[in-house]
Design a protein around this motif. Sequence first.
Motif, PDB file in Angstrom:
ATOM      1  N   TYR A  75      25.605  46.403  51.413  1.00 17.12           N
ATOM      2  CA  TYR A  75      26.017  47.746  51.818  1.00 17.12           C
ATOM      3  C   TYR A  75      27.539  47.848  51.852  1.00 17.12           C
ATOM      4  N   SER A  76      28.198  46.806  52.316  1.00 15.20           N
ATOM      5  CA  SER A  76      29.657  46.783  52.331  1.00 15.20           C
ATOM      6  C   SER A  76      30.211  46.867  50.911  1.00 15.20           C
ATOM      7  N   TRP A  77      29.573  46.133  49.982  1.00 17.39           N
ATOM      8  CA  TRP A  77      30.000  46.212  48.585  1.00 17.39           C
ATOM      9  C   TRP A  77      29.799  47.622  48.044  1.00 17.39           C
ATOM     10  N   LEU A  78      28.642  48.221  48.354  1.00 17.26           N
ATOM     11  CA  LEU A  78      28.347  49.572  47.889  1.00 17.26           C
ATOM     12  C   LEU A  78      29.396  50.554  48.401  1.00 17.26           C
ATOM     13  N   LYS A  79      29.748  50.408  49.646  1.00 15.61           N
ATOM     14  CA  LYS A  79      30.764  51.291  50.230  1.00 15.61           C
ATOM     15  C   LYS A  79      32.079  51.170  49.477  1.00 15.61           C
ATOM     16  N   ALA A  80      32.441  49.955  49.099  1.00 13.32           N
ATOM     17  CA  ALA A  80      33.689  49.749  48.370  1.00 13.32           C
ATOM     18  C   ALA A  80      33.674  50.461  47.021  1.00 13.32           C
ATOM     19  N   GLN A  81      32.489  50.568  46.407  1.00 15.88           N
ATOM     20  CA  GLN A  81      32.403  51.188  45.081  1.00 15.88           C
ATOM     21  C   GLN A  81      32.569  52.707  45.127  1.00 15.88           C
ATOM     22  N   THR A  82      32.471  53.294  46.289  1.00 14.03           N
ATOM     23  CA  THR A  82      32.685  54.740  46.380  1.00 14.03           C
ATOM     24  C   THR A  82      34.140  55.096  46.075  1.00 14.03           C
ATOM     25  N   ALA A  83      35.038  54.104  46.153  1.00 18.89           N
ATOM     26  CA  ALA A  83      36.445  54.345  45.857  1.00 18.89           C
ATOM     27  C   ALA A  83      36.777  54.166  44.379  1.00 18.89           C
ATOM     28  N   HIS A  84      35.812  53.737  43.575  1.00 19.76           N
ATOM     29  CA  HIS A  84      36.042  53.555  42.137  1.00 19.76           C
ATOM     30  C   HIS A  84      36.446  54.899  41.527  1.00 19.76           C
ATOM     31  N   PRO A  85      37.426  54.920  40.639  1.00 25.46           N
ATOM     32  CA  PRO A  85      37.894  56.207  40.091  1.00 25.46           C
ATOM     33  C   PRO A  85      36.859  56.991  39.305  1.00 25.46           C
TER      34      PRO A  85
END
Length: 257
Positions: A75-85
């Motif tokens: 889930y932490s990784w998924l959250k980080a991907q929301t910042a992908h351009p």
Amino acid sequence: MIFETHAHYDDEVFNEDREQLLAGLPEKGIGRVINVGASIETTRTTLALAEAYDYIYAAVGVHPSDIDGLNEETYSWLKAQTAHPKTVAVGEIGLDYYWDKEPEVQAAQREWFVRQLTLAGETDLPVIIHSRDAAEDTMRILKETGRFREHPGVIHCYSYSPEQAKEYVKMGYCIGVGGVVTFKNAKKLRQTVEQISLEHILLETDCPYMAPVPKRGQRNDSSYLAYTVARIAELRGEPYEAVAAQTYENGCRLFGI
């Protein structure tokens, strides 16, 4: 041009001709595509596709039937991907009681649905909602959690009543319409398309699944959306070009592209 708002081009059925197929979409009238994650692994492959093609964007999320892959680390990784351009949405997320009927599994689905809705709220992204045989709980959770965007998301592959669709539209949601609208047994969806505003309809294939008539049973791809546009135009008594243009604008507005 047509905006394809829900595809799964990272599916293995495209392995043999993916590059050729995707490269040819613009000349077939497909202007933008959102590839949609359904698990942690397919979120990774979705992001890779979005990085490789200018006109492909990514939705990051975990489908209710794949929540076994979710834990605090993933889930932490998924959250980080929301910042992908190239990330434009959280999805597909939601509830699926058709395949998963055990009470404890459904409870887990609801928990991760709420958490991913919260993630979308925290990152100011729209959501792509999967809901099958879970109309009451989906509506309740969306109302209870609240959505604070002007354009909160889309109800993907809509299959409920036109009355519920109107309620979603009042909440700001769009309704995802794909090849099913061309099927003979799709009475509720046809009524929905006739009764809601065109400004709240999005085009989608869910490819490689649910190819429209006359391609039903074949591998679906975005070029077949022309049949969906034609059927929507027929049902609404509006020109094909007007349906394509308005739904394209709807997609750009919802996903901030």
